[in-house]
Design an enzyme around this catalytic site. Sequence first.
Site, PDB file in Angstrom:
ATOM      1  N   LEU A  23       0.851  -1.187   0.000  1.00  0.00           N
ATOM      2  CA  LEU A  23       0.000   0.000   0.000  1.00  0.00           C
ATOM      3  C   LEU A  23       0.890   1.240   0.000  1.00  0.00           C
ATOM      4  O   LEU A  23       1.919   1.263   0.682  1.00  0.00           O
ATOM      5  CB  LEU A  23      -0.901   0.007   1.243  1.00  0.00           C
ATOM      6  CG  LEU A  23      -1.963  -1.099   1.304  1.00  0.00           C
ATOM      7  CD1 LEU A  23      -2.729  -1.029   2.616  1.00  0.00           C
ATOM      8  CD2 LEU A  23      -2.921  -1.001   0.115  1.00  0.00           C
ATOM      9  N   GLU A  30      -7.835   3.125   8.780  1.00  0.00           N
ATOM     10  CA  GLU A  30      -8.430   2.658   7.531  1.00  0.00           C
ATOM     11  C   GLU A  30      -8.281   1.133   7.430  1.00  0.00           C
ATOM     12  O   GLU A  30      -9.195   0.426   6.995  1.00  0.00           O
ATOM     13  CB  GLU A  30      -7.758   3.364   6.347  1.00  0.00           C
ATOM     14  CG  GLU A  30      -8.651   3.554   5.127  1.00  0.00           C
ATOM     15  CD  GLU A  30      -8.866   2.310   4.322  1.00  0.00           C
ATOM     16  OE1 GLU A  30      -9.976   2.106   3.788  1.00  0.00           O
ATOM     17  OE2 GLU A  30      -7.910   1.503   4.213  1.00  0.00           O
TER      18      GLU A  30
END
Length: 188
Positions: A23, A30
Amino acid sequence: MTIKLNLIAAACENMGIGKNNNLPWKLKSEMDYFSRMTSKTIDPTKKNVVIMGRKTWDSIPTKYKPLQNRINFVLSRSNLDLKNCKDVYASNSLESCIEKLEDNAFKSVYETVWVIGGRHIYEAALKSDSFHRLYLTKILKTFDCDTFFPPLPTNLKKVSDPDVPEELQTENGIDYTYNVYENTQFGK
Ligand SMILES: NC(=O)c1ccc[n+]([C@@H]2O[C@H](COP(=O)([O-])OP(=O)(O)OC[C@H]3O[C@@H](n4cnc5c(N)ncnc54)[C@H](OP(=O)(O)O)[C@@H]3O)[C@@H](O)[C@H]2O)c1
């Protein structure tokens, strides 16, 4: 056709979702939202299914694999050796994965089906008649990415989900919002 595919993704302003098979950002809340949404079930005896591509599977640190309390499906066109992994299944196409999930013997053990990426699997799921909803976290910043969410289909309408916060989120100085879209063509 009974199965509903719910996609869940986080994308930044250029629709980037990944960089170097990881990521591009670190947003713990999140990630917690992702875990909560993909794990929660109404029936405590059932689990949810998560479907992912082989590269996304590879990107998960060993200590978090398989994603706990969820039935993991990994899509690959090669023969993956997952024999020693409990609650992990390999499929060589999204269609064969859906077929398995529609099998009556399997249907009773899971509740919600989540498609968790990456790009190739989102792409196949968005084209599927089973595509129901897209849970999209919009990160209000641009990151350097090498993997991008596919173009959004036009047949989406924004909906609410009581489990999804509607207010602006801020973490590490980065703003983001949780959004839910429904496929208006689902079931038609
Ligand atoms: N931001 C987010 O929400 C999010 C979510 C997930 C992932 N990501 C990021 O996305 C990146 C990984 O995504 P990616 O798009 O490169 O890879 P991916 O979609 O996770 O995996 C691609 C692989 O899946 C297999 N595959 C793809 N389509 C298939 C199909 N129709 N049938 C069967 N197998 C299929 C192939 O595996 P084989 O090569 O083994 O045949 C292919 O190489 C990483 O950076 C990851 O961190 C971001």
